[in-house]
Design a protein around this motif. Structure first.
Motif, PDB file in Angstrom:
ATOM      1  N   GLY A  28       0.802  -1.226   0.000  1.00 43.08           N
ATOM      2  CA  GLY A  28       0.000   0.000   0.000  1.00 43.08           C
ATOM      3  C   GLY A  28       0.828   1.266   0.000  1.00 43.08           C
ATOM      4  N   ALA A  29       2.025   1.241   0.549  1.00 38.06           N
ATOM      5  CA  ALA A  29       2.889   2.424   0.586  1.00 38.06           C
ATOM      6  C   ALA A  29       3.948   2.401  -0.506  1.00 38.06           C
ATOM      7  CB  ALA A  29       3.570   2.522   1.950  1.00 38.06           C
ATOM      8  N   SER A  30       3.942   1.374  -1.330  1.00 38.49           N
ATOM      9  CA  SER A  30       5.003   1.221  -2.332  1.00 38.49           C
ATOM     10  C   SER A  30       4.907   2.293  -3.418  1.00 38.49           C
ATOM     11  CB  SER A  30       4.955  -0.170  -2.958  1.00 38.49           C
ATOM     12  OG  SER A  30       3.777  -0.332  -3.707  1.00 38.49           O
ATOM     13  N   ALA A  31       6.038   2.505  -4.091  1.00 46.49           N
ATOM     14  CA  ALA A  31       6.091   3.495  -5.165  1.00 46.49           C
ATOM     15  C   ALA A  31       7.086   3.045  -6.217  1.00 46.49           C
ATOM     16  CB  ALA A  31       6.499   4.856  -4.610  1.00 46.49           C
ATOM     17  N   ARG A  36      13.615   7.477 -11.376  1.00 45.90           N
ATOM     18  CA  ARG A  36      14.618   8.145 -10.532  1.00 45.90           C
ATOM     19  C   ARG A  36      14.113   9.452  -9.930  1.00 45.90           C
ATOM     20  NH1 ARG A  36      17.343   4.718  -8.622  1.00 45.90           N
ATOM     21  NH2 ARG A  36      18.774   6.274  -7.919  1.00 45.90           N
ATOM     22  N   ARG A  37      12.825   9.576  -9.743  1.00 45.64           N
ATOM     23  CA  ARG A  37      12.332  10.800  -9.133  1.00 45.64           C
ATOM     24  C   ARG A  37      12.605  10.789  -7.636  1.00 45.64           C
ATOM     25  NH1 ARG A  37       6.154   9.039  -8.695  1.00 45.64           N
ATOM     26  NH2 ARG A  37       5.904  10.030  -6.686  1.00 45.64           N
ATOM     27  N   CYS A  38      12.554  11.946  -7.050  1.00 54.13           N
ATOM     28  CA  CYS A  38      12.837  12.113  -5.626  1.00 54.13           C
ATOM     29  C   CYS A  38      11.504  12.180  -4.873  1.00 54.13           C
ATOM     30  CB  CYS A  38      13.627  13.396  -5.432  1.00 54.13           C
ATOM     31  SG  CYS A  38      14.265  13.602  -3.782  1.00 54.13           S
ATOM     32  N   PHE A  39      11.366  11.348  -3.862  1.00 51.85           N
ATOM     33  CA  PHE A  39      10.133  11.294  -3.074  1.00 51.85           C
ATOM     34  C   PHE A  39      10.277  12.138  -1.814  1.00 51.85           C
ATOM     35  CE2 PHE A  39      10.183   7.636  -5.751  1.00 51.85           C
ATOM     36  CZ  PHE A  39       8.861   7.457  -6.120  1.00 51.85           C
ATOM     37  N   ARG A  40       9.170  12.714  -1.353  1.00 46.21           N
ATOM     38  CA  ARG A  40       9.203  13.559  -0.162  1.00 46.21           C
ATOM     39  C   ARG A  40       8.132  13.191   0.870  1.00 46.21           C
ATOM     40  NH1 ARG A  40      12.933  16.387  -1.900  1.00 46.21           N
ATOM     41  NH2 ARG A  40      13.216  18.133  -3.230  1.00 46.21           N
ATOM     42  N   ASP A  41       7.119  12.414   0.494  1.00 46.76           N
ATOM     43  CA  ASP A  41       6.049  12.105   1.433  1.00 46.76           C
ATOM     44  C   ASP A  41       6.532  11.108   2.488  1.00 46.76           C
ATOM     45  OD1 ASP A  41       6.162  10.633  -0.963  1.00 46.76           O
ATOM     46  OD2 ASP A  41       4.232   9.697  -0.595  1.00 46.76           O
ATOM     47  N   VAL A  42       6.024  11.283   3.701  1.00 45.93           N
ATOM     48  CA  VAL A  42       6.412  10.416   4.813  1.00 45.93           C
ATOM     49  C   VAL A  42       5.555   9.157   4.760  1.00 45.93           C
ATOM     50  CG1 VAL A  42       6.581  10.190   7.315  1.00 45.93           C
ATOM     51  CG2 VAL A  42       7.107  12.381   6.225  1.00 45.93           C
ATOM     52  N   TYR A  47       9.404   2.954  13.711  1.00 43.93           N
ATOM     53  CA  TYR A  47      10.706   2.376  14.053  1.00 43.93           C
ATOM     54  C   TYR A  47      11.555   2.056  12.820  1.00 43.93           C
ATOM     55  CZ  TYR A  47       8.951   1.618  18.787  1.00 43.93           C
ATOM     56  OH  TYR A  47       8.448   1.784  20.053  1.00 43.93           O
ATOM     57  N   TYR A  48      10.938   1.892  11.666  1.00 40.38           N
ATOM     58  CA  TYR A  48      11.612   1.416  10.462  1.00 40.38           C
ATOM     59  C   TYR A  48      11.845   2.505   9.407  1.00 40.38           C
ATOM     60  CZ  TYR A  48      10.687  -3.016  12.630  1.00 40.38           C
ATOM     61  OH  TYR A  48      10.673  -4.054  13.529  1.00 40.38           O
ATOM     62  N   VAL A  49      11.449   3.735   9.703  1.00 44.40           N
ATOM     63  CA  VAL A  49      11.557   4.834   8.752  1.00 44.40           C
ATOM     64  C   VAL A  49      13.003   5.331   8.688  1.00 44.40           C
ATOM     65  CG1 VAL A  49      10.826   7.205   8.281  1.00 44.40           C
ATOM     66  CG2 VAL A  49       9.168   5.543   9.062  1.00 44.40           C
ATOM     67  N   ALA A  50      13.487   5.536   7.476  1.00 43.85           N
ATOM     68  CA  ALA A  50      14.855   6.028   7.265  1.00 43.85           C
ATOM     69  C   ALA A  50      14.940   7.518   7.608  1.00 43.85           C
ATOM     70  CB  ALA A  50      15.273   5.799   5.819  1.00 43.85           C
ATOM     71  N   GLY A  56      12.681  15.493   5.037  1.00 48.76           N
ATOM     72  CA  GLY A  56      11.960  16.195   3.992  1.00 48.76           C
ATOM     73  C   GLY A  56      12.831  16.626   2.824  1.00 48.76           C
ATOM     74  N   THR A  57      14.083  16.186   2.803  1.00 49.18           N
ATOM     75  CA  THR A  57      15.003  16.577   1.732  1.00 49.18           C
ATOM     76  C   THR A  57      14.851  15.709   0.491  1.00 49.18           C
ATOM     77  OG1 THR A  57      16.722  15.184   2.695  1.00 49.18           O
ATOM     78  CG2 THR A  57      16.709  17.513   3.330  1.00 49.18           C
ATOM     79  N   GLY A  58      14.079  14.654   0.603  1.00 50.92           N
ATOM     80  CA  GLY A  58      13.876  13.744  -0.516  1.00 50.92           C
ATOM     81  C   GLY A  58      14.601  12.427  -0.291  1.00 50.92           C
ATOM     82  N   TYR A  59      14.055  11.386  -0.907  1.00 46.53           N
ATOM     83  CA  TYR A  59      14.637  10.057  -0.720  1.00 46.53           C
ATOM     84  C   TYR A  59      14.369   9.194  -1.928  1.00 46.53           C
ATOM     85  CZ  TYR A  59       9.854   8.777   0.695  1.00 46.53           C
ATOM     86  OH  TYR A  59       8.496   8.576   0.738  1.00 46.53           O
TER      87      TYR A  59
END
Length: 156
Positions: A28-31, A36-42, A47-50, A56-59
């Motif tokens: 459900g949260a996959s993208a 190669r776009r930069c993602f910003r949504d949390v 406990y597992y979030v990078a 908010g700088t992108g990932y």
């Protein structure tokens, strides 16, 4: 990228099948990161979030490597490395605290396993290992080779 790798989303095989049949669930949260776009949504479980998800700088897809590192930490130690009394505390610790591999049970864990864990939980995502590098890591290959050797010995 999955963006929510955690124990709840790992499906283990039956006793009759090998671990090569481990599967991930809940996309459900996959993208799609292929462009190669930069993602910003949390996205993800606290406990597992990078750390880069929280800044908010992108990932990019390296957030899944971080989550796999947290999962490996839990498997090896029985606890998450960055915890807190609230989600805000957890997020602050993920962003600011260093990985601590001292004390119990870490003195019993091999140097190779700790090296892999540190490389997966590298706060700088550019320095974090890729999936190919993880799969080629000596600790994973050593464990595989030892397990195969034990199976051969057990079969005689």
């Amino acid at each position: 990228m999955h963006r929510d790798i955690k124990p709840d989303n790992v499906l283990l095989p039956s006793k009759q099948s090998g671990y090569e049949n481990v599967k991930l669930a809940d996309f459900g949260a996959s993208a799609d990161f292929s462009d190669r776009r930069c993602f910003r949504d949390v996205e993800g479980t606290s406990y597992y979030v990078a750390p880069e998800v929280l800044t908010g700088t992108g990932y990019d897809e390296k957030v899944d490597i971080w989550s796999l590192g947290i999962l490996l930490h839990v498997i090896l130690s029985g606890y998450v490395p960055f915890h807190g009394k609230s989600e805000a505390d957890i997020f602050r610790n993920i962003k600011t605290r260093s990985l601590n591999l001292n004390g119990s049970p870490w003195q019993e864990i091999s140097a190779e396993a700790k090296e892999l864990l540190k490389a997966m939980l590298q706060k700088n995502s550019y320095r974090r290992l890729t999936l190919a590098q993880i799969m080629a890591h000596p600790w994973l290959n050593k464990e595989t080779n030892e397990s195969e050797s034990e199976m051969l010995v057990d079969s005689y």
